[in-house]
Design an enzyme around this catalytic site. Structure first.
Site, PDB file in Angstrom:
ATOM      1  N   SER A   1      65.542  46.740  50.072  1.00 45.60           N
ATOM      2  CA  SER A   1      65.969  47.006  51.450  1.00 45.60           C
ATOM      3  C   SER A   1      67.206  47.890  51.444  1.00 45.60           C
ATOM      4  O   SER A   1      68.067  47.749  50.569  1.00 45.60           O
ATOM      5  CB  SER A   1      66.353  45.699  52.163  1.00 45.60           C
ATOM      6  OG  SER A   1      65.365  44.705  52.005  1.00 45.60           O
TER       7      SER A   1
ATOM      8  N   ASP B   1      75.482  41.567  51.862  1.00 42.04           N
ATOM      9  CA  ASP B   1      74.034  41.824  52.039  1.00 42.04           C
ATOM     10  C   ASP B   1      73.499  41.312  53.376  1.00 42.04           C
ATOM     11  O   ASP B   1      72.335  40.897  53.466  1.00 42.04           O
ATOM     12  CB  ASP B   1      73.221  41.199  50.886  1.00 42.04           C
ATOM     13  CG  ASP B   1      73.657  41.722  49.531  1.00 42.04           C
ATOM     14  OD1 ASP B   1      74.033  42.898  49.445  1.00 42.04           O
ATOM     15  OD2 ASP B   1      73.608  40.952  48.554  1.00 42.04           O
TER      16      ASP B   1
ATOM     17  N   THR C   1      78.478  45.290  55.855  1.00 43.82           N
ATOM     18  CA  THR C   1      79.470  44.616  56.692  1.00 43.82           C
ATOM     19  C   THR C   1      80.274  43.691  55.776  1.00 43.82           C
ATOM     20  O   THR C   1      79.994  43.614  54.581  1.00 43.82           O
ATOM     21  CB  THR C   1      78.773  43.785  57.798  1.00 43.82           C
ATOM     22  OG1 THR C   1      77.896  42.851  57.164  1.00 43.82           O
ATOM     23  CG2 THR C   1      77.979  44.676  58.740  1.00 43.82           C
TER      24      THR C   1
ATOM     25  N   HIS D   1      69.480  47.153  48.242  1.00 41.76           N
ATOM     26  CA  HIS D   1      69.480  45.807  47.663  1.00 41.76           C
ATOM     27  C   HIS D   1      68.059  45.482  47.190  1.00 41.76           C
ATOM     28  O   HIS D   1      67.092  45.745  47.909  1.00 41.76           O
ATOM     29  CB  HIS D   1      69.937  44.803  48.732  1.00 41.76           C
ATOM     30  CG  HIS D   1      70.017  43.408  48.216  1.00 41.76           C
ATOM     31  ND1 HIS D   1      71.033  42.979  47.394  1.00 41.76           N
ATOM     32  CD2 HIS D   1      69.184  42.349  48.367  1.00 41.76           C
ATOM     33  CE1 HIS D   1      70.826  41.709  47.078  1.00 41.76           C
ATOM     34  NE2 HIS D   1      69.713  41.310  47.657  1.00 41.76           N
TER      35      HIS D   1
ATOM     36  N   ASN E   1      73.832  50.354  51.768  1.00 42.26           N
ATOM     37  CA  ASN E   1      73.614  49.838  50.410  1.00 42.26           C
ATOM     38  C   ASN E   1      72.121  49.648  50.199  1.00 42.26           C
ATOM     39  O   ASN E   1      71.382  49.419  51.155  1.00 42.26           O
ATOM     40  CB  ASN E   1      74.326  48.489  50.264  1.00 42.26           C
ATOM     41  CG  ASN E   1      74.142  47.882  48.886  1.00 42.26           C
ATOM     42  OD1 ASN E   1      74.216  48.594  47.862  1.00 42.26           O
ATOM     43  ND2 ASN E   1      73.896  46.584  48.821  1.00 42.26           N
TER      44      ASN E   1
ATOM     45  N   LEU F   1      83.825  45.658  48.604  1.00 41.15           N
ATOM     46  CA  LEU F   1      84.846  46.466  49.298  1.00 41.15           C
ATOM     47  C   LEU F   1      85.658  45.572  50.232  1.00 41.15           C
ATOM     48  O   LEU F   1      85.132  44.614  50.812  1.00 41.15           O
ATOM     49  CB  LEU F   1      84.168  47.592  50.078  1.00 41.15           C
ATOM     50  CG  LEU F   1      83.501  48.656  49.183  1.00 41.15           C
ATOM     51  CD1 LEU F   1      82.483  49.476  49.969  1.00 41.15           C
ATOM     52  CD2 LEU F   1      84.540  49.561  48.533  1.00 41.15           C
TER      53      LEU F   1
ATOM     54  N   ASN G   1      69.469  55.250  41.293  1.00 40.96           N
ATOM     55  CA  ASN G   1      69.340  55.519  42.740  1.00 40.96           C
ATOM     56  C   ASN G   1      70.199  56.704  43.153  1.00 40.96           C
ATOM     57  O   ASN G   1      69.784  57.507  43.998  1.00 40.96           O
ATOM     58  CB  ASN G   1      69.718  54.276  43.546  1.00 40.96           C
ATOM     59  CG  ASN G   1      68.576  53.295  43.645  1.00 40.96           C
ATOM     60  OD1 ASN G   1      67.603  53.537  44.352  1.00 40.96           O
ATOM     61  ND2 ASN G   1      68.679  52.188  42.906  1.00 40.96           N
TER      62      ASN G   1
END
Ligand code: GRF
Length: 186
Positions: free
Chosen positions: A134, A143, A139, A107, A105, A91, A17
């Site tokens: 997605s 996910d 946050t 997923h 991100n 994180l 990616n």
């Protein structure tokens, strides 16, 4: 000064990616590729192209110390958007609050379905007709942030997690650059 169009991509592994994001710079520039795995396969690809990297093995390092060092590297490259791409490290709340709403991100499921790992096998086991991927905002809850866009991939008769993963991955490579180019306008 942080510039939203200056993107850092964070990887831990093969980095397909990340390659898609580097090769499709639609209104953004990938200015840094960072990793918690100095031997991540994706970094070889990056180094062969002479792109800037930052890597520090996070194993055994105090979480906040590692996150602070990463944050400093991002600041020094004037990064404004952080794109996680197969980054297998959670994180810290400190880091997420330092970059509020600026971390995204990709997923491999149609969120909110199948947060976490083994998404393809879980979709097959549930006899879902559709899998997919997605892009969402990161946050503190895994996910669970706002979904910015997704792509559906039909699950075929006889699909294994591996065959489904291959088709979803191809969809990821076109979805991520497209959604990121919209996101950096925010
Ligand atoms: C992708 O399936 C992505 O959705 C997930 O981890 C995998 C990373 O693959 N977060 P790559 O390193 O980008 O090839």
């Amino acid at each position: 000064m942080r510039d939203p169009k200056r993107v850092a991509v964070l990887i831990s592994g093969r980095g397909s990616n990340m390659q898609a994001l580097v090769e499709q710079p639609r209104g953004y520039d990938v200015v840094l590729i960072a990793s918690n795995k100095p031997h991540a396969a994706g970094l070889d690809w990056v180094r062969a192209r002479g792109l800037p990297t930052w890597a520090w093995d996070s194993k055994g390092v105090d979480k906040q110390r590692w996150d602070q060092a990463l944050s400093r590297a991002l600041e020094s490259h004037r990064v404004g958007t952080i794109a996680l791409a197969g980054f297998m490290r959670i994180l810290s709340p400190w880091f997420i609050s330092k970059w509020p709403g600026r971390i995204v991100n990709i997923h491999p499921s149609l969120l909110p379905n199948y947060r976490g790992l083994d998404t393809h096998q879980r979709a097959i086991d549930a006899r879902d007709e559709l899998g997919g991927c997605s892009v969402h905002i990161v946050t503190e809850e895994l996910d669970a942030g706002e979904v910015l866009g997704s792509a559906e991939v039909p699950i075929e008769e006889g699909d294994s997690a591996e065959t489904l993963e291959q088709r979803v991955l191809a969809a990821e490579h076109s979805l991520y650059p497209r959604i990121l180019s919209e996101f950096v306008q925010r």
